[in-house]
Scaffold this motif. Structure first.
Motif, PDB file in Angstrom:
ATOM      1  N   ALA A  41     -16.819 -49.030 -10.802  1.00  0.00           N
ATOM      2  CA  ALA A  41     -15.626 -48.195 -10.843  1.00  0.00           C
ATOM      3  C   ALA A  41     -15.712 -47.236  -9.666  1.00  0.00           C
ATOM      4  CB  ALA A  41     -15.528 -47.427 -12.149  1.00  0.00           C
ATOM      5  N   GLY A  42     -14.788 -47.367  -8.726  1.00  0.00           N
ATOM      6  CA  GLY A  42     -14.919 -46.630  -7.483  1.00  0.00           C
ATOM      7  C   GLY A  42     -16.129 -47.137  -6.731  1.00  0.00           C
ATOM      8  N   ASP A  43     -17.006 -46.239  -6.348  1.00  0.00           N
ATOM      9  CA  ASP A  43     -18.230 -46.659  -5.652  1.00  0.00           C
ATOM     10  C   ASP A  43     -19.463 -46.502  -6.539  1.00  0.00           C
ATOM     11  OD1 ASP A  43     -18.306 -43.931  -5.771  1.00  0.00           O
ATOM     12  OD2 ASP A  43     -18.710 -43.602  -3.638  1.00  0.00           O
ATOM     13  N   VAL A  44     -19.246 -46.379  -7.863  1.00  0.00           N
ATOM     14  CA  VAL A  44     -20.357 -46.206  -8.802  1.00  0.00           C
ATOM     15  C   VAL A  44     -20.533 -47.471  -9.629  1.00  0.00           C
ATOM     16  CG1 VAL A  44     -21.276 -44.837 -10.713  1.00  0.00           C
ATOM     17  CG2 VAL A  44     -19.922 -43.723  -8.921  1.00  0.00           C
ATOM     18  N   GLU A  45     -21.781 -47.938  -9.736  1.00  0.00           N
ATOM     19  CA  GLU A  45     -22.083 -49.099 -10.572  1.00  0.00           C
ATOM     20  C   GLU A  45     -22.642 -48.620 -11.904  1.00  0.00           C
ATOM     21  OE1 GLU A  45     -24.812 -53.177 -10.562  1.00  0.00           O
ATOM     22  OE2 GLU A  45     -24.333 -52.190  -8.649  1.00  0.00           O
ATOM     23  N   TYR A  46     -22.136 -49.198 -12.984  1.00  0.00           N
ATOM     24  CA  TYR A  46     -22.527 -48.826 -14.339  1.00  0.00           C
ATOM     25  C   TYR A  46     -23.194 -50.011 -15.042  1.00  0.00           C
ATOM     26  CZ  TYR A  46     -19.372 -44.847 -13.671  1.00  0.00           C
ATOM     27  OH  TYR A  46     -18.762 -43.726 -13.196  1.00  0.00           O
ATOM     28  N   LEU A  47     -24.082 -49.688 -15.971  1.00  0.00           N
ATOM     29  CA  LEU A  47     -24.800 -50.677 -16.770  1.00  0.00           C
ATOM     30  C   LEU A  47     -24.648 -50.312 -18.231  1.00  0.00           C
ATOM     31  CD1 LEU A  47     -27.021 -52.954 -17.109  1.00  0.00           C
ATOM     32  CD2 LEU A  47     -28.699 -51.116 -16.851  1.00  0.00           C
ATOM     33  N   LEU A  48     -24.225 -51.251 -19.059  1.00  0.00           N
ATOM     34  CA  LEU A  48     -24.127 -50.992 -20.496  1.00  0.00           C
ATOM     35  C   LEU A  48     -25.535 -50.863 -21.076  1.00  0.00           C
ATOM     36  CD1 LEU A  48     -21.307 -53.480 -21.595  1.00  0.00           C
ATOM     37  CD2 LEU A  48     -21.087 -51.073 -20.934  1.00  0.00           C
ATOM     38  N   ALA A  49     -25.856 -49.683 -21.588  1.00  0.00           N
ATOM     39  CA  ALA A  49     -27.187 -49.436 -22.126  1.00  0.00           C
ATOM     40  C   ALA A  49     -27.420 -50.229 -23.401  1.00  0.00           C
ATOM     41  CB  ALA A  49     -27.365 -47.939 -22.411  1.00  0.00           C
ATOM     42  N   ASP A  50     -28.662 -50.631 -23.604  1.00  0.00           N
ATOM     43  CA  ASP A  50     -29.149 -51.287 -24.826  1.00  0.00           C
ATOM     44  C   ASP A  50     -28.683 -52.728 -24.999  1.00  0.00           C
ATOM     45  OD1 ASP A  50     -30.746 -49.146 -25.763  1.00  0.00           O
ATOM     46  OD2 ASP A  50     -28.991 -48.140 -26.595  1.00  0.00           O
ATOM     47  N   VAL A  51     -27.994 -53.293 -24.001  1.00  0.00           N
ATOM     48  CA  VAL A  51     -27.646 -54.714 -24.045  1.00  0.00           C
ATOM     49  C   VAL A  51     -27.872 -55.327 -22.665  1.00  0.00           C
ATOM     50  CG1 VAL A  51     -25.934 -54.468 -25.889  1.00  0.00           C
ATOM     51  CG2 VAL A  51     -25.195 -54.361 -23.492  1.00  0.00           C
ATOM     52  N   MET A  52     -27.972 -56.647 -22.637  1.00  0.00           N
ATOM     53  CA  MET A  52     -28.124 -57.375 -21.380  1.00  0.00           C
ATOM     54  C   MET A  52     -27.307 -58.657 -21.436  1.00  0.00           C
ATOM     55  SD  MET A  52     -31.468 -59.244 -19.724  1.00  0.00           S
ATOM     56  CE  MET A  52     -32.304 -57.749 -19.240  1.00  0.00           C
ATOM     57  N   ALA A  53     -26.450 -58.831 -20.446  1.00  0.00           N
ATOM     58  CA  ALA A  53     -25.707 -60.075 -20.284  1.00  0.00           C
ATOM     59  C   ALA A  53     -26.534 -61.027 -19.423  1.00  0.00           C
ATOM     60  CB  ALA A  53     -24.369 -59.790 -19.614  1.00  0.00           C
ATOM     61  N   PRO A  54     -26.142 -62.306 -19.355  1.00  0.00           N
ATOM     62  CA  PRO A  54     -26.768 -63.177 -18.351  1.00  0.00           C
ATOM     63  C   PRO A  54     -26.765 -62.457 -17.012  1.00  0.00           C
ATOM     64  CG  PRO A  54     -25.346 -64.467 -19.765  1.00  0.00           C
ATOM     65  CD  PRO A  54     -25.134 -63.028 -20.160  1.00  0.00           C
ATOM     66  N   PRO A  55     -27.917 -62.348 -16.352  1.00  0.00           N
ATOM     67  CA  PRO A  55     -28.093 -61.379 -15.271  1.00  0.00           C
ATOM     68  C   PRO A  55     -27.289 -61.666 -14.019  1.00  0.00           C
ATOM     69  CG  PRO A  55     -30.007 -62.789 -15.445  1.00  0.00           C
ATOM     70  CD  PRO A  55     -29.150 -63.101 -16.631  1.00  0.00           C
ATOM     71  N   LEU A  56     -26.900 -60.556 -13.374  1.00  0.00           N
ATOM     72  CA  LEU A  56     -26.182 -60.633 -12.108  1.00  0.00           C
ATOM     73  C   LEU A  56     -27.127 -61.004 -10.979  1.00  0.00           C
ATOM     74  CD1 LEU A  56     -23.754 -60.003 -10.210  1.00  0.00           C
ATOM     75  CD2 LEU A  56     -24.453 -57.599 -10.298  1.00  0.00           C
ATOM     76  N   TYR A  57     -28.334 -60.454 -11.003  1.00  0.00           N
ATOM     77  CA  TYR A  57     -29.277 -60.656  -9.901  1.00  0.00           C
ATOM     78  C   TYR A  57     -30.336 -61.671 -10.317  1.00  0.00           C
ATOM     79  CZ  TYR A  57     -27.092 -56.418  -8.209  1.00  0.00           C
ATOM     80  OH  TYR A  57     -26.170 -55.481  -7.796  1.00  0.00           O
TER      81      TYR A  57
END
Length: 247
Positions: free
Chosen positions: A37-53
């Motif tokens: 959102a804008g220039d800030v990257e956010y991570l949903l705490a306490d869960v993990m999706a199939p990883p981006l990296y």
């Protein structure tokens, strides 16, 4: 383009319950648990999706469907609450709700089988709620739980889980402290068999809060975490709710 697999190395702190910041609906889902959102990257705490990296060029199984699930939720205004300090890469772990909703995005995505639970914060009630939702999704083979890639490994077959975040079940043969670590050993040979271990300082802290790793001696448990090949397959425990007692 090759990507690195990154796990947010953040310290677990308390989660407040006030949602003070609002993100307008132009947020871009990078994966099923990360958004920009804008220039800030956010991570949903306490869960993990199939990883981006990841290493290599191929996205993990269910990556795109998980990302689309988060993007659909981000089509509305969402309220964002800081959950933990930013990671060393500047990513902000957060708890997120669609504006006016009761349920968090974490709960919605867990119920849909779009993410797995990765305990990080000190909000244990919230994490236990997520674990219950995950169990329902797993029982119903909902979302990623229908795929072999996200199966639960038996402890005696944990070598197949090395190199990724996985869930492993088995019976603890011995629970014991050695030097600066406390170990849950699942086999006779600690150099070959699956082991889960925690630093002694964490064992002591958890013991003061009522969680005794020694009590898992002989117990049938499920352990979740990134599986490494260190004296056999192993998980480094950072949070007490990485362990679920099954018996």
């Amino acid at each position: 383009m090759k990507r690195r697999y990154l796990l947010g190395g953040v310290l677990a702190l308390g989660v407040s319950r006030s949602f003070a910041q609002t993100i307008v609906p132009n947020a871009q889902a990078l994966s099923g648990s990360r958004f920009l959102a804008g220039d800030v990257e956010y991570l949903l705490a306490d869960v993990m999706a199939p990883p981006l990296y990841v290493l290599g060029d191929q996205a993990p199984a269910y990556f795109e469907r998980s990302r689309i699930a988060l993007q659909a939720l981000l089509s509305s205004r969402v309220d964002v609450e800081d959950a933990l300090p930013p990671t060393r890469w500047g990513v902000k772990p957060v708890i997120v709700k669609v504006a006016g909703a009761e349920e968090t995005l974490q709960e919605t995505l867990t119920r849909a089988g779009a993410v797995r639970v990765t305990p990080q914060t000190e909000n244990h009630d919230f994490i236990r709620r997520l674990l219950a939702l995950e169990q329902e999704a797993r029982t119903g083979k909902t979302g990623l739980w229908a795929l072999q890639d996200y199966r639960i490994f038996d402890a005696d077959k944990a070598y197949g889980a090395v190199g990724a975040y996985n869930l492993i079940e088995g019976t603890v043969l011995r629970a014991e402290k050695h030097g600066s670590r406390f170990y849950l050993n699942f086999g006779e040979d600690f150099r070959e068999d699956f082991t889960a271990g925690a630093a002694s300082r964490l064992y002591t802290r958890w013991l003061k809060s009522g969680v005794d790793l020694a009590a898992f001696d002989g117990a049938n448990i499920r352990v979740r975490g990134f599986v490494e090949a260190i004296n056999g397959p192993s998980i480094d425990l950072k949070h007490p709710l990485q362990i679920e007692r099954l018996d």
